[in-house]
Design an enzyme around this catalytic site. Sequence first.
Site, short mmCIF file in Angstrom:
data_model
loop_
_atom_site.label_atom_id
_atom_site.label_comp_id
_atom_site.label_asym_id
_atom_site.label_seq_id
_atom_site.Cartn_x
_atom_site.Cartn_y
_atom_site.Cartn_z
N CYS A 125 -18.14 8.20 39.64
CA CYS A 125 -19.46 8.46 40.23
C CYS A 125 -19.77 7.49 41.38
O CYS A 125 -19.17 7.62 42.44
CB CYS A 125 -20.51 8.45 39.14
SG CYS A 125 -21.99 9.38 39.60
N ARG A 157 -30.39 17.08 42.67
CA ARG A 157 -29.68 16.18 41.75
C ARG A 157 -28.79 17.01 40.85
O ARG A 157 -29.21 18.00 40.28
CB ARG A 157 -30.70 15.38 40.93
CG ARG A 157 -30.07 14.47 39.89
CD ARG A 157 -31.04 13.42 39.42
NE ARG A 157 -31.24 12.38 40.43
CZ ARG A 157 -30.45 11.32 40.61
NH1 ARG A 157 -29.38 11.14 39.84
NH2 ARG A 157 -30.71 10.44 41.54
N HIS A 193 -18.95 11.15 33.72
CA HIS A 193 -19.19 10.13 32.70
C HIS A 193 -18.88 10.77 31.35
O HIS A 193 -18.46 11.92 31.29
CB HIS A 193 -20.65 9.69 32.73
CG HIS A 193 -21.09 9.10 34.02
ND1 HIS A 193 -20.92 7.77 34.33
CD2 HIS A 193 -21.71 9.65 35.09
CE1 HIS A 193 -21.43 7.54 35.54
NE2 HIS A 193 -21.90 8.66 36.03
N1 GLN Z 1 -26.09 6.58 43.21
C1 GLN Z 1 -25.15 7.66 43.27
C2 GLN Z 1 -25.81 9.01 43.40
O1 GLN Z 1 -26.90 9.24 42.94
C3 GLN Z 1 -24.22 7.62 42.06
C4 GLN Z 1 -24.92 7.92 40.76
C5 GLN Z 1 -24.11 7.57 39.54
O2 GLN Z 1 -23.20 6.78 39.61
N2 GLN Z 1 -24.49 8.11 38.38
O3 GLN Z 1 -25.22 9.89 43.97
#
Ligand code: GLN
Length: 245
Positions: free
Chosen positions: A95, A129, A200
């Site tokens: 990520c 998101r 994850h």
């Molecule tokens: N900050 C990054 C995004 O929102 C990665 C998020 C994360 O690692 N869960 O894209």
Amino acid sequence: MAGQSALRVVWIYPDLLSTYGDQGNALIMAYRARLRGHEVERVDVRSDQPIPAQGDVYLIGGGEDRPQRLAAERLLKDDGLARGLEAGGAALAVCAGFQLFGHSFYDDEKGTQPGLGLLDVTSVRGTVRCVGEVTAEVDEALTVGGRPLPRLTGFENHMGTTQVGPGARPLARVRSGNGNGAGSGVDGAHQGRIVGTYLHGPVLARNPALADLILGWVDGNPAPTPAEDLWHDRLRAERLAAVGG
Ligand code: GLN
């Protein structure tokens, strides 16, 4: 790892980048390395410490935009990771870690930020998101014991979307969820001995074959890790059933 007594698992910046159980990746990597007969040294490197260049497997996890930017700034001033990878080390980047392994990524406060350029990927801000369960079919070019890896299962939560350049290949074709972004159809990237993913879960607990793939690169044994406990099959079955397979 030639000539070295222990297989060294380096977990980069747990104080900044470790969301949704990413520490599990360090636990699973070390556990399976031991099952393969290695002594294991796990090195957790906080963000105010130098990255050792003698790592065999480097792990980096996810995080919010601010810690991600801080991690990138610090890693750009430390050549330990790049030297470790040049010397034959492998890496799993999840990520935020995946994004900052690329050429650039987006920070909500400061805009486009330089990444490490270790993977030929570029990340920008998406419009929605991406959050929820993901399943994806791994690139057939990647094998463990001469066989393709089982379907990936994981959990994603990110705003960034990632484009894979010609120097890398997508890690997997998405069946459900978003991966590199809504409509991208793919998740993650791999290039040389580096694997990047949005998953994850932790991703290695749900997909131990991915740990075996990386360990095989490092110890030269392409066979699956001989594991008697199959608890991960129950976890996988449960998570895959939750999204209809
Ligand atoms: N900050 C990054 C995004 O929102 C990665 C998020 C994360 O690692 N869960 O894209």
